[in-house]
Write a protein that holds these residues in place. Structure first.
Motif, PDB file in Angstrom:
ATOM      1  N   CYS A 195      -0.490 -33.789  -1.794  1.00 46.61           N
ATOM      2  CA  CYS A 195      -0.998 -32.505  -1.316  1.00 46.61           C
ATOM      3  C   CYS A 195      -1.258 -32.631   0.191  1.00 46.61           C
ATOM      4  CB  CYS A 195      -2.292 -32.171  -2.057  1.00 46.61           C
ATOM      5  SG  CYS A 195      -2.900 -30.510  -1.751  1.00 46.61           S
ATOM      6  N   ASN A 241      -6.110 -30.431  -0.479  1.00 47.04           N
ATOM      7  CA  ASN A 241      -7.325 -29.893  -1.076  1.00 47.04           C
ATOM      8  C   ASN A 241      -7.855 -31.032  -1.940  1.00 47.04           C
ATOM      9  OD1 ASN A 241      -9.286 -28.574  -2.519  1.00 47.04           O
ATOM     10  ND2 ASN A 241      -7.902 -27.193  -3.604  1.00 47.04           N
ATOM     11  N   SER A 291      -0.853 -17.212  -1.876  1.00 44.08           N
ATOM     12  CA  SER A 291      -2.314 -17.153  -1.992  1.00 44.08           C
ATOM     13  C   SER A 291      -2.956 -17.661  -0.710  1.00 44.08           C
ATOM     14  CB  SER A 291      -2.802 -18.022  -3.143  1.00 44.08           C
ATOM     15  OG  SER A 291      -2.176 -17.653  -4.340  1.00 44.08           O
ATOM     16  N   LYS A 292      -2.338 -18.697  -0.116  1.00 42.56           N
ATOM     17  CA  LYS A 292      -2.918 -19.307   1.086  1.00 42.56           C
ATOM     18  C   LYS A 292      -2.267 -18.732   2.332  1.00 42.56           C
ATOM     19  CE  LYS A 292      -4.677 -21.868  -2.118  1.00 42.56           C
ATOM     20  NZ  LYS A 292      -5.951 -21.525  -2.703  1.00 42.56           N
ATOM     21  N   ASP A 307       2.888 -30.633  -2.652  1.00 45.33           N
ATOM     22  CA  ASP A 307       2.109 -29.395  -2.738  1.00 45.33           C
ATOM     23  C   ASP A 307       1.652 -29.064  -1.311  1.00 45.33           C
ATOM     24  OD1 ASP A 307       0.297 -27.388  -3.106  1.00 45.33           O
ATOM     25  OD2 ASP A 307      -0.877 -28.411  -4.661  1.00 45.33           O
ATOM     26  N   GLY A 331       2.635 -17.687  -8.858  1.00 44.50           N
ATOM     27  CA  GLY A 331       1.579 -18.499  -8.263  1.00 44.50           C
ATOM     28  C   GLY A 331       2.053 -19.942  -8.310  1.00 44.50           C
ATOM     29  N   THR A 332       1.656 -20.718  -7.330  1.00 47.18           N
ATOM     30  CA  THR A 332       2.135 -22.092  -7.231  1.00 47.18           C
ATOM     31  C   THR A 332       1.649 -22.946  -8.395  1.00 47.18           C
ATOM     32  OG1 THR A 332       1.956 -21.711  -4.901  1.00 47.18           O
ATOM     33  CG2 THR A 332       2.394 -23.947  -5.556  1.00 47.18           C
ATOM     34  N   ARG A 333       0.462 -22.609  -8.909  1.00 49.06           N
ATOM     35  CA  ARG A 333      -0.084 -23.403 -10.013  1.00 49.06           C
ATOM     36  C   ARG A 333       0.865 -23.412 -11.208  1.00 49.06           C
ATOM     37  NH1 ARG A 333      -5.986 -22.496 -12.712  1.00 49.06           N
ATOM     38  NH2 ARG A 333      -5.006 -20.714 -13.675  1.00 49.06           N
ATOM     39  N   SER A 366       2.682 -21.240  -1.223  1.00 42.56           N
ATOM     40  CA  SER A 366       1.865 -20.235  -1.903  1.00 42.56           C
ATOM     41  C   SER A 366       1.524 -19.065  -0.990  1.00 42.56           C
ATOM     42  CB  SER A 366       0.568 -20.904  -2.372  1.00 42.56           C
ATOM     43  OG  SER A 366      -0.322 -19.947  -2.874  1.00 42.56           O
ATOM     44  N   ARG A 422      -0.407 -13.504  -7.212  1.00 40.68           N
ATOM     45  CA  ARG A 422       0.159 -14.577  -8.031  1.00 40.68           C
ATOM     46  C   ARG A 422       1.616 -14.807  -7.647  1.00 40.68           C
ATOM     47  NH1 ARG A 422      -2.534 -17.084  -7.758  1.00 40.68           N
ATOM     48  NH2 ARG A 422      -1.885 -18.558  -9.349  1.00 40.68           N
ATOM     49  N   CYS A 470       0.793 -26.004  -0.101  1.00 41.47           N
ATOM     50  CA  CYS A 470       0.280 -24.619  -0.126  1.00 41.47           C
ATOM     51  C   CYS A 470      -0.443 -24.223   1.146  1.00 41.47           C
ATOM     52  CB  CYS A 470      -0.701 -24.476  -1.273  1.00 41.47           C
ATOM     53  SG  CYS A 470       0.117 -24.381  -2.831  1.00 41.47           S
ATOM     54  N   TYR A 471      -1.058 -25.220   1.812  1.00 46.31           N
ATOM     55  CA  TYR A 471      -1.869 -24.898   2.998  1.00 46.31           C
ATOM     56  C   TYR A 471      -1.089 -25.110   4.301  1.00 46.31           C
ATOM     57  CZ  TYR A 471      -5.735 -24.872  -0.336  1.00 46.31           C
ATOM     58  OH  TYR A 471      -6.560 -24.572  -1.404  1.00 46.31           O
ATOM     59  N   TYR A 491      -6.165 -31.385  -6.955  1.00 49.47           N
ATOM     60  CA  TYR A 491      -6.109 -30.057  -7.560  1.00 49.47           C
ATOM     61  C   TYR A 491      -5.816 -30.261  -9.053  1.00 49.47           C
ATOM     62  CZ  TYR A 491      -4.592 -25.220  -8.243  1.00 49.47           C
ATOM     63  OH  TYR A 491      -4.437 -23.933  -8.685  1.00 49.47           O
TER      64      TYR A 491
HETATM   65  C1  LIG Z   1      -3.806 -27.671  -3.532  1.00 49.65           C
HETATM   66  C2  LIG Z   1      -3.503 -26.391  -4.240  1.00 49.65           C
HETATM   67  N1  LIG Z   1      -2.303 -26.251  -4.798  1.00 49.65           N
HETATM   68  C3  LIG Z   1      -1.990 -25.125  -5.472  1.00 49.65           C
HETATM   69  C4  LIG Z   1      -2.883 -24.084  -5.581  1.00 49.65           C
HETATM   70  C5  LIG Z   1      -2.481 -22.878  -6.387  1.00 49.65           C
HETATM   71  O1  LIG Z   1      -2.164 -21.793  -5.625  1.00 49.65           O
HETATM   72  P1  LIG Z   1      -1.643 -20.465  -6.287  1.00 49.65           P
HETATM   73  O2  LIG Z   1      -2.720 -19.449  -6.097  1.00 49.65           O
HETATM   74  O3  LIG Z   1      -0.377 -20.130  -5.533  1.00 49.65           O
HETATM   75  O4  LIG Z   1      -1.368 -20.702  -7.743  1.00 49.65           O
HETATM   76  C6  LIG Z   1      -4.153 -24.189  -5.013  1.00 49.65           C
HETATM   77  C7  LIG Z   1      -5.128 -23.108  -5.165  1.00 49.65           C
HETATM   78  O5  LIG Z   1      -6.288 -23.224  -4.908  1.00 49.65           O
HETATM   79  C8  LIG Z   1      -4.466 -25.378  -4.317  1.00 49.65           C
HETATM   80  O6  LIG Z   1      -5.657 -25.559  -3.739  1.00 49.65           O
END
Ligand SMILES: Cc1ncc(COP(=O)(O)O)c(C=O)c1O
Length: 393
Positions: free
Chosen positions: A173, A177, A241-242, A205, A96-98, A239, A250, A207-208, A127
């Motif tokens: 970012c 977000n 996730s997105k 970051d 997961g990116t987090r 990510s 993850r 991710c989106y 974030y």
């Molecule tokens: C801006 C941003 N970066 C990173 C993440 C983390 O993503 P991941 O689910 O890949 O850990 C999120 C998740 O909501 C996010 O909004």
């Protein structure tokens, strides 16, 4: 500030805000950005195919299959010559990116910069993991307002020179977000010039990056290569996730400067969590396939169009991502009212930000906003937005 002094996370604060208040209508949540994607069959097949590998430790740098799929996606998506993205040098898998956004600072933040405590700068609101990472790495977090006046992107160039001299790394970012702001080519170019002048690392970051409305956003790797002929001082985070709508997998990645990737890999080899081999196989399949991503993007585009049709000029369409960032005067008051009168759960923008002046809640750049996540199914979103319209006036 110490790590132990970090405020509670935004959703814990939201639960406290709404605690004891009954929803005025059957509850709908637009608070959490949980993509709830459909799991493609190829993901299930890859997981099953590789299940036997749970008997062995995975490698921190992933499988060759994963590295090749990830590198090919980076090159194709960001319009880079494929020979510039070496699967062995420029990409690394993350749980997961987090995970990566947090641990990346440990191997790159120096003990001191210009004889003082190093600074890690981040947009405000943000974030929440960025602040935790800064504090855990021993750096001083610096919250740089992302205001409407500067396109909701932090104006790092506007920081005083004595502060910039201490900056070791900045988070950016884009699409952001919570605001959905997109950094254009000029923003990236300006930021890289600043990073070169003051010797800091850019943590992008992105991710989106695959959730957009008119055109794919300009991205950091493309801009850096065009500007400098390489990726020095840059790491870009992505990510599944997105991109794939699969937060339960993850799985994410970091791509960029070979030297920084090597330092991060060495650190992760000692202290990082490996990504399990079945997850790597499923992830490789996700990085290779665009059809499921296009389907997801179309669904978000449909939801955004529905939101525009319902809310009209009460909203501004973001450049990317799946959030609306609505200016409602007082975000926490509005979130409470939306819940009490309409049963709609929203996140007060302030819960993702920090006060610029201690004790002055209105100095939090998120104060007057609520974040609205457009991730449920279309009809649920439409019902919730019709209800919000009643109280938006
Ligand atoms: C801006 C941003 N970066 C990173 C993440 C983390 O993503 P991941 O689910 O890949 O850990 C999120 C998740 O909501 C996010 O909004």
């Amino acid at each position: 500030m110490l790590l132990a002094d970090l405020p509670e996370g935004p959703f814990a604060r939201l639960a406290a805000l709404l605690n004891g208040t009954e929803p005025g209508k059957p509850p709908i949540t637009l608070a959490v950005g949980d993509p709830s994607g459909v799991v493609p069959d190829f993901v299930k097949e890859a997981l099953a195919r590789e299940a036997a590998s749970f008997g062995n430790y995975p490698m921190i740098s992933g499988t060759r299959e994963w590295r090749e799929a990830a590198a090919a996606w980076v090159a194709a998506r960001f319009d880079l010559p494929s020979e510039r993205i070496d699967p062995e040098k420029h990409v690394l898998p993350l749980n997961g990116t987090r995970d990566g956004l947090f641990s990346v600072l440990f191997p790159i933040v120096p003990r001191s910069k210009q004889g003082a405590r190093p600074i890690v700068a981040m947009p405000n609101p943000f974030y929440q993991v960025y602040a935790a990472a800064a504090l855990a790495s021993g750096a001083e977090p610096l919250y740089v307002p992302a205001l409407a006046a500067n396109g909701f992107l932090p104006d790092y160039a506007g920081l005083p020179p004595e502060i910039l001299a201490r900056v070791a790394a900045v988070y950016v970012c884009s699409p952001s977000n919570p605001e959905g702001a997109v950094a254009d080519r000029a923003y990236w170019d300006g930021l890289f010039e600043l990073a070169d002048r003051h010797d800091f690392i850019v943590l992008a970051d992105e991710c989106y990056a695959d959730i957009w409305f008119d055109a794919p956003p300009a991205c950091a790797l493309t801009a850096r290569l065009a500007q400098s002929g390489g990726f020095s001082r840059l790491l870009s985070f992505h990510s599944l996730s997105k991109r794939s709508g699969l937060p339960g997998l993850r799985s994410g990645m970091v791509a960029g400067c070979a030297d920084l990737i090597a330092r991060f890999r060495a650190f992760r080899n000692v202290a990082g969590p490996q990504v399990p081999t079945p997850i790597l196989a499923a992830s490789a399949a996700c990085w290779r396939d665009e059809a499921h991503v296009e389907a997801g993007r179309l669904a978000y585009q449909e939801k955004m169009a529905a939101a525009q049709a319902i809310l009209g000029n009460r909203m501004k369409r973001p450049g990317g991502g799946f959030f609306l960032w609505l200016d409602v005067g007082n975000g926490a008051d509005f979130a409470l009212r939306a819940w009490r009168e309409q049963g709609v759960r929203l996140l007060p923008g302030a819960y993702m930000g920090r006060e610029s002046l201690p004790g002055k809640t209105q100095s939090n750049p998120g104060f007057s906003y609520v974040r609205v996540a457009l991730v449920s199914d279309l009809s649920t979103i439409m019902t919730a937005l019709e209800r919000l319209k009643e109280i938006l006036g």
